[in-house]
Design a protein around this motif. Structure first.
Motif, PDB file in Angstrom:
ATOM      1  N   GLU A  38       0.828  -1.207   0.000  1.00  0.00           N
ATOM      2  CA  GLU A  38       0.000   0.000   0.000  1.00  0.00           C
ATOM      3  C   GLU A  38       0.862   1.257   0.000  1.00  0.00           C
ATOM      4  OE1 GLU A  38      -4.181  -0.577   2.207  1.00  0.00           O
ATOM      5  OE2 GLU A  38      -2.449  -0.813   3.524  1.00  0.00           O
ATOM      6  N   HIS A  39       1.907   1.233   0.816  1.00  0.00           N
ATOM      7  CA  HIS A  39       2.759   2.422   0.933  1.00  0.00           C
ATOM      8  C   HIS A  39       3.467   2.700  -0.390  1.00  0.00           C
ATOM      9  CE1 HIS A  39       4.632   5.483   3.388  1.00  0.00           C
ATOM     10  NE2 HIS A  39       5.838   5.104   2.993  1.00  0.00           N
ATOM     11  N   LEU A  40       3.937   1.647  -1.045  1.00  0.00           N
ATOM     12  CA  LEU A  40       4.573   1.832  -2.348  1.00  0.00           C
ATOM     13  C   LEU A  40       3.573   2.361  -3.372  1.00  0.00           C
ATOM     14  CD1 LEU A  40       6.765  -1.398  -2.474  1.00  0.00           C
ATOM     15  CD2 LEU A  40       7.609   0.964  -2.437  1.00  0.00           C
ATOM     16  N   ARG A  41       2.372   1.809  -3.355  1.00  0.00           N
ATOM     17  CA  ARG A  41       1.332   2.260  -4.285  1.00  0.00           C
ATOM     18  C   ARG A  41       1.020   3.734  -4.075  1.00  0.00           C
ATOM     19  NH1 ARG A  41      -4.357  -0.497  -3.410  1.00  0.00           N
ATOM     20  NH2 ARG A  41      -4.143   0.761  -1.519  1.00  0.00           N
ATOM     21  N   ASP A  42       0.922   4.139  -2.796  1.00  0.00           N
ATOM     22  CA  ASP A  42       0.612   5.530  -2.494  1.00  0.00           C
ATOM     23  C   ASP A  42       1.748   6.458  -2.909  1.00  0.00           C
ATOM     24  OD1 ASP A  42      -1.749   4.633  -1.457  1.00  0.00           O
ATOM     25  OD2 ASP A  42      -1.138   4.792   0.648  1.00  0.00           O
ATOM     26  N   ALA A  43       2.979   5.893  -2.955  1.00  0.00           N
ATOM     27  CA  ALA A  43       4.127   6.691  -3.373  1.00  0.00           C
ATOM     28  C   ALA A  43       4.301   6.698  -4.890  1.00  0.00           C
ATOM     29  CB  ALA A  43       5.402   6.159  -2.711  1.00  0.00           C
ATOM     30  N   GLY A  44       3.355   6.076  -5.601  1.00  0.00           N
ATOM     31  CA  GLY A  44       3.409   6.088  -7.053  1.00  0.00           C
ATOM     32  C   GLY A  44       4.171   4.937  -7.675  1.00  0.00           C
ATOM     33  N   ARG A  45       4.529   3.955  -6.857  1.00  0.00           N
ATOM     34  CA  ARG A  45       5.239   2.789  -7.378  1.00  0.00           C
ATOM     35  C   ARG A  45       4.340   1.566  -7.198  1.00  0.00           C
ATOM     36  NH1 ARG A  45      11.450   1.010  -5.813  1.00  0.00           N
ATOM     37  NH2 ARG A  45      11.433  -1.038  -6.817  1.00  0.00           N
ATOM     38  N   PRO A  46       3.788   1.017  -8.266  1.00  0.00           N
ATOM     39  CA  PRO A  46       2.855  -0.096  -8.120  1.00  0.00           C
ATOM     40  C   PRO A  46       3.520  -1.303  -7.460  1.00  0.00           C
ATOM     41  CG  PRO A  46       3.522   0.160 -10.418  1.00  0.00           C
ATOM     42  CD  PRO A  46       4.037   1.352  -9.679  1.00  0.00           C
ATOM     43  N   ALA A  47       2.742  -2.021  -6.659  1.00  0.00           N
ATOM     44  CA  ALA A  47       3.259  -3.196  -5.965  1.00  0.00           C
ATOM     45  C   ALA A  47       2.196  -4.280  -5.948  1.00  0.00           C
ATOM     46  CB  ALA A  47       3.679  -2.841  -4.545  1.00  0.00           C
ATOM     47  N   GLU A  48       2.633  -5.509  -6.097  1.00  0.00           N
ATOM     48  CA  GLU A  48       1.746  -6.662  -6.043  1.00  0.00           C
ATOM     49  C   GLU A  48       2.379  -7.725  -5.156  1.00  0.00           C
ATOM     50  OE1 GLU A  48       0.699  -7.927  -9.998  1.00  0.00           O
ATOM     51  OE2 GLU A  48       0.315  -5.858 -10.663  1.00  0.00           O
ATOM     52  N   ILE A  49       1.545  -8.576  -4.576  1.00  0.00           N
ATOM     53  CA  ILE A  49       2.010  -9.577  -3.621  1.00  0.00           C
ATOM     54  C   ILE A  49       2.044 -10.952  -4.277  1.00  0.00           C
ATOM     55  CG2 ILE A  49       1.320 -10.841  -1.519  1.00  0.00           C
ATOM     56  CD1 ILE A  49       0.513  -8.145  -0.328  1.00  0.00           C
ATOM     57  N   VAL A  50       3.115 -11.691  -3.988  1.00  0.00           N
ATOM     58  CA  VAL A  50       3.265 -13.066  -4.462  1.00  0.00           C
ATOM     59  C   VAL A  50       3.290 -13.971  -3.232  1.00  0.00           C
ATOM     60  CG1 VAL A  50       4.668 -14.705  -5.762  1.00  0.00           C
ATOM     61  CG2 VAL A  50       4.553 -12.297  -6.488  1.00  0.00           C
ATOM     62  N   ASN A  51       2.308 -14.849  -3.132  1.00  0.00           N
ATOM     63  CA  ASN A  51       2.201 -15.746  -1.989  1.00  0.00           C
ATOM     64  C   ASN A  51       3.282 -16.819  -2.014  1.00  0.00           C
ATOM     65  OD1 ASN A  51       1.006 -17.542   0.099  1.00  0.00           O
ATOM     66  ND2 ASN A  51       0.485 -18.800  -1.672  1.00  0.00           N
ATOM     67  N   ALA A  52       3.871 -17.103  -0.839  1.00  0.00           N
ATOM     68  CA  ALA A  52       4.854 -18.183  -0.693  1.00  0.00           C
ATOM     69  C   ALA A  52       4.480 -19.082   0.478  1.00  0.00           C
ATOM     70  CB  ALA A  52       6.257 -17.615  -0.510  1.00  0.00           C
ATOM     71  N   ASP A  53       3.191 -19.260   0.696  1.00  0.00           N
ATOM     72  CA  ASP A  53       2.681 -20.226   1.669  1.00  0.00           C
ATOM     73  C   ASP A  53       2.124 -21.394   0.870  1.00  0.00           C
ATOM     74  OD1 ASP A  53       0.809 -21.708   3.268  1.00  0.00           O
ATOM     75  OD2 ASP A  53       0.782 -20.074   4.710  1.00  0.00           O
ATOM     76  N   ALA A  54       2.723 -22.568   1.000  1.00  0.00           N
ATOM     77  CA  ALA A  54       2.366 -23.697   0.144  1.00  0.00           C
ATOM     78  C   ALA A  54       0.902 -24.074   0.261  1.00  0.00           C
ATOM     79  CB  ALA A  54       3.252 -24.903   0.478  1.00  0.00           C
ATOM     80  N   MET A  55       0.326 -23.978   1.456  1.00  0.00           N
ATOM     81  CA  MET A  55      -1.055 -24.413   1.633  1.00  0.00           C
ATOM     82  C   MET A  55      -2.061 -23.389   1.108  1.00  0.00           C
ATOM     83  SD  MET A  55      -0.925 -27.460   2.706  1.00  0.00           S
ATOM     84  CE  MET A  55       0.617 -27.691   1.825  1.00  0.00           C
ATOM     85  N   GLN A  56      -1.652 -22.136   0.967  1.00  0.00           N
ATOM     86  CA  GLN A  56      -2.553 -21.135   0.401  1.00  0.00           C
ATOM     87  C   GLN A  56      -2.649 -21.254  -1.120  1.00  0.00           C
ATOM     88  OE1 GLN A  56      -2.107 -17.114   1.766  1.00  0.00           O
ATOM     89  NE2 GLN A  56      -2.175 -17.692   3.918  1.00  0.00           N
ATOM     90  N   LEU A  57      -1.885 -22.144  -1.710  1.00  0.00           N
ATOM     91  CA  LEU A  57      -2.025 -22.426  -3.132  1.00  0.00           C
ATOM     92  C   LEU A  57      -3.348 -23.128  -3.422  1.00  0.00           C
ATOM     93  CD1 LEU A  57       1.536 -23.873  -3.853  1.00  0.00           C
ATOM     94  CD2 LEU A  57       0.739 -21.585  -4.464  1.00  0.00           C
ATOM     95  N   TYR A  58      -3.945 -23.756  -2.402  1.00  0.00           N
ATOM     96  CA  TYR A  58      -5.106 -24.612  -2.614  1.00  0.00           C
ATOM     97  C   TYR A  58      -6.424 -23.850  -2.525  1.00  0.00           C
ATOM     98  CZ  TYR A  58      -2.107 -28.689  -2.477  1.00  0.00           C
ATOM     99  OH  TYR A  58      -1.137 -29.618  -2.768  1.00  0.00           O
ATOM    100  N   ARG A  59      -7.267 -24.069  -3.529  1.00  0.00           N
ATOM    101  CA  ARG A  59      -8.604 -23.495  -3.530  1.00  0.00           C
ATOM    102  C   ARG A  59      -9.433 -24.095  -2.400  1.00  0.00           C
ATOM    103  NH1 ARG A  59      -7.457 -23.173  -9.087  1.00  0.00           N
ATOM    104  NH2 ARG A  59      -7.594 -25.434  -9.343  1.00  0.00           N
ATOM    105  N   GLY A  60     -10.141 -23.212  -1.683  1.00  0.00           N
ATOM    106  CA  GLY A  60     -11.032 -23.660  -0.625  1.00  0.00           C
ATOM    107  C   GLY A  60     -10.386 -23.838   0.726  1.00  0.00           C
ATOM    108  N   MET A  61      -9.073 -23.848   0.782  1.00  0.00           N
ATOM    109  CA  MET A  61      -8.376 -23.966   2.061  1.00  0.00           C
ATOM    110  C   MET A  61      -8.093 -22.555   2.567  1.00  0.00           C
ATOM    111  SD  MET A  61      -5.930 -27.299   1.318  1.00  0.00           S
ATOM    112  CE  MET A  61      -5.094 -27.192   2.907  1.00  0.00           C
TER     113      MET A  61
END
Length: 319
Positions: A38-61
């Motif tokens: 959010e802070h980077l976005r507000d400063a004019g630098r777009p930012a996106e998050i890449v998940n690195a939790d193996a179990m969050q890869l799964y739909r419905g979990m």
């Protein structure tokens, strides 16, 4: 100028285009990563998050992995969430390929990729120059049969002979990981996927390791386990059974999910499942702390902090 002074004097333009937020379960990684983005976005630098939790890869979990809902993501684009069915087997090699592709797309457009998660090997797969072998289905099936018939000791003895370092690291109580370690060690042409003492970075990154005092973390992890069951984890798992959860090799063994299955099968009460989940999570957190200690990372102590404190800590990372 000290490292802390340099960080304080930095601007968003001084930061690398890959920032990693790592640490044990319950340290507040998601909140810190969101605030950075959010802070980077507000400063004019777009930012996106890449998940690195193996179990969050799964739909419905969702409940048992503390996955953020769409509303909780606060308009920040997230990658590597809900990309697998519960019957799929997670592959760190496939994750490395796909997560790095996400990072490259984000940064090619002038943005910052914020990698966040506590699955040590998955984080390392993105950050470091590690090679991951494919699978040998016939060898895997043979090893699985051996484990089913004779238990883990024979496989562990073979692993010690082939790769003593891997044998020292493997979780013997996890059949899938033990079988995979022996499979890899049995194939001389491949590289064993574990973090070397001096890993070579894939690309420039700023790595922030969140630390919370052990006594505080233990209490919060038990509360977290109780909250998951109170929020409907057993119902979530019951619904996932229709999608094949119990046929999934990886998903069904996830912490909280295996304990909820015990409740559904009458092997445990809800109270026993909460306790078992808390114990398993504490053990996992110890392994996470041990793994991330090997990183050359900036340690951020978040002991005693609430959400407001986590946000303040994140803003110190991205002034």
């Amino acid at each position: 100028m000290s490292g802390a002074e340099a960080a304080a004097a930095a601007t968003p333009d001084d930061l690398p285009d890959l920032i990693a937020v790592v640490g044990a379960t319950g340290t507040g990684k998601s909140e810190v990563a969101l605030t950075i983005a959010e802070h980077l976005r507000d400063a004019g630098r777009p930012a996106e998050i890449v998940n690195a939790d193996a179990m969050q890869l799964y739909r419905g979990m969702d409940i048992g992995t503390a996955k953020l809902s769409e509303d909780e993501r606060r308009g920040i684009v997230h990658h590597q969430l809900d990309v697998l069915d519960v019957t799929d087997e997670a592959s760190v090699a496939a994750y490395q390929r796909d997560a790095r592709a996400d990072v490259e797309r984000i940064t090619a457009g002038g943005g910052t990729a914020v990698l966040v998660g506590g699955s040590g090997l998955y984080v390392s797969a993105v950050l470091f120059d590690l090679a991951f072998p494919g699978t040998d289905p016939e060898l895997r099936a043979e090893l699985e049969r051996e484990h089913a018939e004779h238990g883990p000791n024979a496989l562990l003895a073979r692993l010690r002979a082939l790769d003593p370092a891997a044998a020292a690291d493997v979780d013997v109580r996890n059949p899938r990981r033990l079988v995979r370690a022996v499979e890899i060690a049995s194939r001389s042409e491949v590289v064993t996927p574990r973090l070397p003492s001096a890993p070579r970075p894939w690309r420039a990154a700023r790595v922030v390791h969140l630390h919370r005092e052990r006594s505080e973390l233990v209490a919060s992890l038990h509360a977290r386990a109780a909250r998951m069951f109170r929020d409907g984890l057993v119902d979530e798992v019951d619904a996932l059974r229709a999608d094949g959860l119990e046929q999934g090799r990886t998903a069904r063994a996830a912490i909280g999910y295996s304990q909820a299955l015990d409740v559904l099968h009458g092997r445990a009460t809800s109270e026993e499942a909460v306790d078992a989940t808390a114990v398993a999570t504490r053990k996992y957190a110890r392994r996470q702390v041990s793994w991330f200690k090997r990183y050359d990372a900036e340690v951020l102590d978040v002991s005693g902090t609430d959400v407001a404190g986590l946000r303040a800590a994140a803003r110190r990372i991205v002034p």
